[in-house]
Enzyme design. Structure first.
Site, mmCIF file in Angstrom:
data_model
loop_
_atom_site.group_PDB
_atom_site.id
_atom_site.type_symbol
_atom_site.label_atom_id
_atom_site.label_comp_id
_atom_site.label_asym_id
_atom_site.label_seq_id
_atom_site.Cartn_x
_atom_site.Cartn_y
_atom_site.Cartn_z
ATOM 1 N N ARG A 1 6.331 4.635 2.096
ATOM 2 C CA ARG A 1 5.295 5.794 2.395
ATOM 3 C C ARG A 1 5.543 5.882 3.846
ATOM 4 N NH1 ARG A 1 -0.753 4.959 0.105
ATOM 5 N NH2 ARG A 1 -0.999 7.357 0.304
ATOM 6 N N ARG B 1 -7.755 4.578 -4.111
ATOM 7 C CA ARG B 1 -8.584 4.987 -3.217
ATOM 8 C C ARG B 1 -8.709 6.521 -3.505
ATOM 9 N NH1 ARG B 1 -8.900 6.585 2.027
ATOM 10 N NH2 ARG B 1 -6.455 6.747 2.148
ATOM 11 N N LYS B 2 -7.725 7.084 -2.916
ATOM 12 C CA LYS B 2 -7.497 8.621 -2.966
ATOM 13 C C LYS B 2 -6.404 9.061 -3.729
ATOM 14 C CE LYS B 2 -10.273 10.757 0.272
ATOM 15 N NZ LYS B 2 -10.788 10.612 1.634
ATOM 16 N N GLY C 1 1.903 2.382 -2.955
ATOM 17 C CA GLY C 1 1.943 2.808 -4.350
ATOM 18 C C GLY C 1 2.447 2.076 -5.353
ATOM 19 N N THR C 2 2.490 0.614 -5.010
ATOM 20 C CA THR C 2 2.974 -0.305 -5.999
ATOM 21 C C THR C 2 2.287 -0.202 -7.323
ATOM 22 O OG1 THR C 2 2.971 -1.711 -3.713
ATOM 23 C CG2 THR C 2 3.325 -2.806 -6.084
ATOM 24 N N THR C 3 1.175 -0.128 -7.318
ATOM 25 C CA THR C 3 0.262 -0.234 -8.483
ATOM 26 C C THR C 3 0.793 0.935 -9.321
ATOM 27 O OG1 THR C 3 -1.743 -0.792 -7.203
ATOM 28 C CG2 THR C 3 -2.182 -0.108 -9.325
ATOM 29 N N TRP C 4 1.055 2.234 -8.919
ATOM 30 C CA TRP C 4 1.480 3.253 -9.746
ATOM 31 C C TRP C 4 3.041 2.930 -9.948
ATOM 32 C CZ3 TRP C 4 2.656 8.589 -6.757
ATOM 33 C CH2 TRP C 4 2.653 9.474 -7.729
ATOM 34 N N LYS D 1 0.743 -1.390 -0.074
ATOM 35 C CA LYS D 1 0.117 0.091 -0.021
ATOM 36 C C LYS D 1 1.108 1.350 0.111
ATOM 37 C CE LYS D 1 -3.763 -0.657 -0.541
ATOM 38 N NZ LYS D 1 -3.921 -1.359 -1.745
ATOM 39 N N HIS E 1 6.786 -7.567 -2.375
ATOM 40 C CA HIS E 1 6.725 -6.849 -1.084
ATOM 41 C C HIS E 1 7.745 -7.298 -0.162
ATOM 42 C CE1 HIS E 1 3.248 -4.822 -2.238
ATOM 43 N NE2 HIS E 1 2.243 -5.816 -2.176
HETATM 44 P P1 A3P Z 1 -4.569 5.500 -0.733
HETATM 45 O O1 A3P Z 1 -5.122 4.225 -0.045
HETATM 46 O O2 A3P Z 1 -4.166 6.422 0.368
HETATM 47 O O3 A3P Z 1 -5.749 6.221 -1.777
HETATM 48 P P2 A3P Z 1 -0.512 -0.133 -3.528
HETATM 49 O O4 A3P Z 1 -0.580 0.116 -5.029
HETATM 50 O O5 A3P Z 1 0.826 -0.441 -3.011
HETATM 51 O O6 A3P Z 1 -1.394 -1.018 -3.171
HETATM 52 O O7 A3P Z 1 -0.826 1.293 -2.897
HETATM 53 C C1 A3P Z 1 -2.114 1.916 -2.785
HETATM 54 C C2 A3P Z 1 -2.086 3.441 -2.756
HETATM 55 O O8 A3P Z 1 -1.549 3.915 -3.810
HETATM 56 C C3 A3P Z 1 -3.541 3.649 -2.562
HETATM 57 O O9 A3P Z 1 -3.338 4.788 -1.646
HETATM 58 C C4 A3P Z 1 -3.975 4.229 -4.023
HETATM 59 O O10 A3P Z 1 -4.714 5.224 -3.886
HETATM 60 C C5 A3P Z 1 -2.389 4.822 -4.591
HETATM 61 N N1 A3P Z 1 -2.356 4.890 -6.013
HETATM 62 C C6 A3P Z 1 -2.692 4.069 -6.760
HETATM 63 N N2 A3P Z 1 -2.686 4.468 -7.965
HETATM 64 C C7 A3P Z 1 -2.128 5.608 -7.973
HETATM 65 C C8 A3P Z 1 -1.497 6.575 -8.864
HETATM 66 N N3 A3P Z 1 -1.502 6.479 -10.165
HETATM 67 N N4 A3P Z 1 -0.863 7.823 -8.199
HETATM 68 C C9 A3P Z 1 -0.862 8.189 -6.976
HETATM 69 N N5 A3P Z 1 -1.584 7.194 -5.940
HETATM 70 C C10 A3P Z 1 -2.059 5.940 -6.356
#
Ligand code: A3P
Length: 326
Positions: free
Chosen positions: A155, A292-293, A70-73, A68, A133
């Protein structure tokens, strides 16, 4: 007759059953403490298998992140950067990221190796891109020996906890698990180091120290930096993984194009991420859970001032003298 492979998975299962365990948030969501870090059973099995079997190549790139953070990003940005010239092929970033969630572009090693699977990774073209992770101390030996590059992302623990908690709650909806802890209770667990991938400070510190020792091998990034200057971080990332943006590409706005393509606003508005689902291991996820946010400082809406101060104090104490801060 069990095959040699089944035997090793039985061994992992048996080992996991002897580890200290702790419920986290939901009934059925147990974490197990392995070499000082807490993980759910399935990724832990896969992680053990990857430790035993994954053979890294010098050209591999591993995205190592705290859950959580920012892995997806990071997956989207790295995938798009590596494949930015593949305008006609199957990895064309714009079309891939429009069709699938970034997690389907960059697999987790522990998922590839979960459920007794033996993935064929030899045929993948270089650079192979994987995520995990995994704590630094648990990386497969061949990763350390091969010279491959590791990009680490973490983070601010306060925002990380809030994001973890929402992710956990999403499992109530999709997995049908029942909540068994309040946010205050998981806050206490998190402060004592218990959370998926935790303790968060040890996870970050091990990569931080390695990034100082071997900056050509480990690049250390924080979500806050990535939010603050996405383009600057992306250029640094591209250089680090061996595919820097040329002056011409910069002039043409390639960096901004990728930043825009991977932005929270764009990715979260795509149909695939609004209504799509994906299975990870034996779990189903709604893709929207990963968006999410996407803000820095959302902890403000969930932690009292006392909680925030306490967590900050712990973070300060744990990181003191390391040069790392949030
Ligand atoms: P929040 O829950 O604070 O919104 P992971 O990808 O490691 O699971 O982390 C998820 C977090 O990254 C979430 O944070 C998500 O909203 C945020 N996130 C996902 N895509 C993003 C993007 N393109 N830019 C910025 N934050 C992003």
């Amino acid at each position: 007759e069990p095959t040699a492979d089944q035997e090793s998975y039985n061994r992992y299962k048996a080992l996991i059953s002897t580890l200290p365990s702790q419920r986290w948030g939901l009934n059925g969501m147990d974490l197990h403490q392995y070499n000082g870090f807490w993980f759910p059973r399935i990724p832990l099995e896969g992680l053990m298998a990857a430790q035993d079997r994954f053979v890294a190549r010098p050209t591999d790139i591993i995205l190592a992140t705290f859950p959580k953070s920012g892995t997806t990003w990071l997956k989207a940005l790295t995938f798009a950067t590596i494949n930015r010239t593949d305008v006609t092929g199957s990895n064309h970033p714009l079309s891939m990221l429009s069709k699938v969630n970034p997690h389907e572009c960059v697999p987790f090693l522990s998922i590839l190796y979960s459920d007794g699977r033996l993935p064929d990774l030899d045929s993948l073209p270089a650079p192979r891109l994987f995520a995990e992770h995994i704590p630094f101390s648990l990386l497969p030996e061949s990763v350390l020996g091969s010279g491959c590059r590791i990009v680490y992302l973490c983070r601010d623990p306060k925002d990380n906890l809030v994001s973890l908690w929402h992710h956990t709650l999403a499992w109530v909806r999709v997995q049908g698990l029942a909540q068994c802890h309040s946010f205050n209770e998981v806050f206490e667990l998190f402060c004592s180091g218990v959370s998926m991938g935790g303790p968060i400070w040890d996870h970050a510190l091990d990569y931080w120290r390695e990034s100082l020792r071997r900056p050509e091998r480990v690049m250390f990034m924080k979500y806050e930096q990535l939010k603050g200057d996405t383009g600057g971080c992306l250029k640094r990332l591209a250089e680090f993984i061996g595919c820097p943006f040329s002056e011409e590409e910069e002039r043409e706005g390639k960096v901004e194009e990728i930043v825009g393509m991977c932005s929270f606003e764009r990715l979260s508005e795509l149909e695939v991420n609004k209504n799509g689902r994906m299975s990870v291991g034996n779990k189903e996820f709604e893709n929207k859970e990963f968006f999410r946010k996407g803000e820095v400082g959302d902890w403000n809406r969930h932690l009292t001032a006392e909680m925030a101060e306490r967590l900050d104090r712990i973070t300060e104490e744990k990181l003191r003298g390391s040069g790392l801060e949030f």
